[in-house]
Design a protein around this motif. Structure first.
Motif, PDB file in Angstrom:
ATOM      1  N   VAL A  31      -7.209 -10.441   5.999  1.00  0.00           N
ATOM      2  CA  VAL A  31      -7.353  -8.994   6.215  1.00  0.00           C
ATOM      3  C   VAL A  31      -8.376  -8.681   7.304  1.00  0.00           C
ATOM      4  O   VAL A  31      -8.189  -7.736   8.066  1.00  0.00           O
ATOM      5  CB  VAL A  31      -7.664  -8.216   4.914  1.00  0.00           C
ATOM      6  CG1 VAL A  31      -6.531  -8.321   3.929  1.00  0.00           C
ATOM      7  CG2 VAL A  31      -8.973  -8.610   4.297  1.00  0.00           C
ATOM      8  N   LYS A  34      -6.364  -9.696  10.583  1.00  0.00           N
ATOM      9  CA  LYS A  34      -5.133  -8.919  10.794  1.00  0.00           C
ATOM     10  C   LYS A  34      -5.403  -7.433  11.007  1.00  0.00           C
ATOM     11  O   LYS A  34      -4.711  -6.780  11.791  1.00  0.00           O
ATOM     12  CB  LYS A  34      -4.197  -9.121   9.589  1.00  0.00           C
ATOM     13  CG  LYS A  34      -2.845  -8.494   9.730  1.00  0.00           C
ATOM     14  CD  LYS A  34      -1.949  -8.856   8.569  1.00  0.00           C
ATOM     15  CE  LYS A  34      -0.568  -8.262   8.721  1.00  0.00           C
ATOM     16  NZ  LYS A  34       0.318  -8.669   7.648  1.00  0.00           N
ATOM     17  N   PHE A  35      -6.412  -6.886  10.311  1.00  0.00           N
ATOM     18  CA  PHE A  35      -6.642  -5.444  10.365  1.00  0.00           C
ATOM     19  C   PHE A  35      -7.919  -5.064  11.110  1.00  0.00           C
ATOM     20  O   PHE A  35      -8.391  -3.936  10.994  1.00  0.00           O
ATOM     21  CB  PHE A  35      -6.644  -4.874   8.937  1.00  0.00           C
ATOM     22  CG  PHE A  35      -5.351  -5.129   8.221  1.00  0.00           C
ATOM     23  CD1 PHE A  35      -4.193  -4.465   8.584  1.00  0.00           C
ATOM     24  CD2 PHE A  35      -5.286  -6.065   7.205  1.00  0.00           C
ATOM     25  CE1 PHE A  35      -2.991  -4.729   7.934  1.00  0.00           C
ATOM     26  CE2 PHE A  35      -4.096  -6.327   6.538  1.00  0.00           C
ATOM     27  CZ  PHE A  35      -2.944  -5.657   6.913  1.00  0.00           C
ATOM     28  N   GLU A  53      -7.547   3.815   8.585  1.00  0.00           N
ATOM     29  CA  GLU A  53      -6.162   3.315   8.511  1.00  0.00           C
ATOM     30  C   GLU A  53      -6.139   1.800   8.316  1.00  0.00           C
ATOM     31  O   GLU A  53      -5.342   1.279   7.543  1.00  0.00           O
ATOM     32  CB  GLU A  53      -5.398   3.697   9.776  1.00  0.00           C
ATOM     33  CG  GLU A  53      -3.950   3.244   9.741  1.00  0.00           C
ATOM     34  CD  GLU A  53      -3.171   3.635  10.992  1.00  0.00           C
ATOM     35  OE1 GLU A  53      -2.019   3.189  11.096  1.00  0.00           O
ATOM     36  OE2 GLU A  53      -3.696   4.369  11.850  1.00  0.00           O
ATOM     37  N   ASN A  54      -7.027   1.098   8.994  1.00  0.00           N
ATOM     38  CA  ASN A  54      -7.077  -0.359   8.859  1.00  0.00           C
ATOM     39  C   ASN A  54      -7.489  -0.761   7.453  1.00  0.00           C
ATOM     40  O   ASN A  54      -6.958  -1.720   6.893  1.00  0.00           O
ATOM     41  CB  ASN A  54      -8.036  -0.957   9.885  1.00  0.00           C
ATOM     42  CG  ASN A  54      -7.556  -0.773  11.309  1.00  0.00           C
ATOM     43  OD1 ASN A  54      -6.528  -0.167  11.564  1.00  0.00           O
ATOM     44  ND2 ASN A  54      -8.301  -1.286  12.256  1.00  0.00           N
ATOM     45  N   GLU A  56      -7.002   1.031   4.722  1.00  0.00           N
ATOM     46  CA  GLU A  56      -5.876   1.344   3.836  1.00  0.00           C
ATOM     47  C   GLU A  56      -4.805   0.250   3.912  1.00  0.00           C
ATOM     48  O   GLU A  56      -4.257  -0.162   2.890  1.00  0.00           O
ATOM     49  CB  GLU A  56      -5.275   2.709   4.200  1.00  0.00           C
ATOM     50  CG  GLU A  56      -6.190   3.865   3.834  1.00  0.00           C
ATOM     51  CD  GLU A  56      -5.729   5.203   4.389  1.00  0.00           C
ATOM     52  OE1 GLU A  56      -4.848   5.227   5.281  1.00  0.00           O
ATOM     53  OE2 GLU A  56      -6.269   6.225   3.940  1.00  0.00           O
ATOM     54  N   ASN A  57      -4.527  -0.220   5.123  1.00  0.00           N
ATOM     55  CA  ASN A  57      -3.546  -1.298   5.287  1.00  0.00           C
ATOM     56  C   ASN A  57      -4.047  -2.591   4.649  1.00  0.00           C
ATOM     57  O   ASN A  57      -3.277  -3.326   4.021  1.00  0.00           O
ATOM     58  CB  ASN A  57      -3.234  -1.516   6.768  1.00  0.00           C
ATOM     59  CG  ASN A  57      -2.455  -0.370   7.366  1.00  0.00           C
ATOM     60  OD1 ASN A  57      -1.727   0.339   6.678  1.00  0.00           O
ATOM     61  ND2 ASN A  57      -2.620  -0.158   8.651  1.00  0.00           N
ATOM     62  N   ALA A  58      -5.340  -2.869   4.793  1.00  0.00           N
ATOM     63  CA  ALA A  58      -5.931  -4.062   4.172  1.00  0.00           C
ATOM     64  C   ALA A  58      -5.841  -3.965   2.654  1.00  0.00           C
ATOM     65  O   ALA A  58      -5.531  -4.945   1.976  1.00  0.00           O
ATOM     66  CB  ALA A  58      -7.379  -4.228   4.614  1.00  0.00           C
ATOM     67  N   GLN A  59      -6.087  -2.773   2.124  1.00  0.00           N
ATOM     68  CA  GLN A  59      -6.011  -2.570   0.672  1.00  0.00           C
ATOM     69  C   GLN A  59      -4.592  -2.865   0.172  1.00  0.00           C
ATOM     70  O   GLN A  59      -4.419  -3.554  -0.836  1.00  0.00           O
ATOM     71  CB  GLN A  59      -6.413  -1.143   0.319  1.00  0.00           C
ATOM     72  CG  GLN A  59      -6.434  -0.863  -1.162  1.00  0.00           C
ATOM     73  CD  GLN A  59      -6.866   0.562  -1.466  1.00  0.00           C
ATOM     74  OE1 GLN A  59      -6.686   1.470  -0.652  1.00  0.00           O
ATOM     75  NE2 GLN A  59      -7.458   0.761  -2.617  1.00  0.00           N
ATOM     76  N   ASP A  60      -3.587  -2.372   0.877  1.00  0.00           N
ATOM     77  CA  ASP A  60      -2.196  -2.647   0.501  1.00  0.00           C
ATOM     78  C   ASP A  60      -1.915  -4.148   0.526  1.00  0.00           C
ATOM     79  O   ASP A  60      -1.266  -4.689  -0.371  1.00  0.00           O
ATOM     80  CB  ASP A  60      -1.222  -1.935   1.450  1.00  0.00           C
ATOM     81  CG  ASP A  60      -1.207  -0.430   1.262  1.00  0.00           C
ATOM     82  OD1 ASP A  60      -1.682   0.047   0.202  1.00  0.00           O
ATOM     83  OD2 ASP A  60      -0.731   0.268   2.175  1.00  0.00           O
ATOM     84  N   HIS A  61      -2.399  -4.820   1.553  1.00  0.00           N
ATOM     85  CA  HIS A  61      -2.202  -6.263   1.683  1.00  0.00           C
ATOM     86  C   HIS A  61      -2.861  -7.004   0.516  1.00  0.00           C
ATOM     87  O   HIS A  61      -2.263  -7.915  -0.059  1.00  0.00           O
ATOM     88  CB  HIS A  61      -2.790  -6.730   3.022  1.00  0.00           C
ATOM     89  CG  HIS A  61      -2.586  -8.180   3.294  1.00  0.00           C
ATOM     90  ND1 HIS A  61      -1.443  -8.662   3.883  1.00  0.00           N
ATOM     91  CD2 HIS A  61      -3.374  -9.258   3.052  1.00  0.00           C
ATOM     92  CE1 HIS A  61      -1.536  -9.982   3.991  1.00  0.00           C
ATOM     93  NE2 HIS A  61      -2.700 -10.372   3.498  1.00  0.00           N
ATOM     94  N   LYS A  64      -0.868  -6.491  -2.742  1.00  0.00           N
ATOM     95  CA  LYS A  64       0.353  -7.307  -2.736  1.00  0.00           C
ATOM     96  C   LYS A  64       0.028  -8.774  -2.986  1.00  0.00           C
ATOM     97  O   LYS A  64       0.746  -9.461  -3.719  1.00  0.00           O
ATOM     98  CB  LYS A  64       1.089  -7.144  -1.401  1.00  0.00           C
ATOM     99  CG  LYS A  64       1.764  -5.795  -1.268  1.00  0.00           C
ATOM    100  CD  LYS A  64       2.408  -5.629   0.088  1.00  0.00           C
ATOM    101  CE  LYS A  64       2.987  -4.226   0.228  1.00  0.00           C
ATOM    102  NZ  LYS A  64       3.485  -3.981   1.574  1.00  0.00           N
TER     103      LYS A  64
END
Length: 76
Positions: A31, A34-35, A53-54, A56-61, A64
């Motif tokens: 993360v 990547k972010f 935004e980064n 939030e995307n890291a949190q989703d990753h 998962k």
């Protein structure tokens, strides 16, 4: 013009996010790379630091990756 300036300021603002328990070093490395995040060490523990935004995307990753690992463990 005012909206444009507001959008630019929001884009440049940096945020912090606590790291959930149980995250592996591999996931953290993923993360951060990547972010485009930074790892900050504080008295309360490590934090991820970066644009909203980064994060939030890291949190989703992260969610998962945890869910995938839980499913693997359930199969055993």
């Amino acid at each position: 013009m005012g909206e444009e300036l507001g959008e630019r300021i929001e884009e440049e603002m940096m945020y912090e996010m606590r790291i959930p328990a149980g995250i592996t070093e591999r996931i953290m490395a993923e993360v951060i790379t990547k972010f485009d995040l930074e790892l900050k060490n504080t008295d309360d523990g490590p934090l991820l630091y970066g644009k909203k935004e980064n994060l939030e995307n890291a949190q989703d990753h992260i969610v998962k990756a945890i869910n995938k690992r839980l499913k693997e463990l359930e199969k055993r």
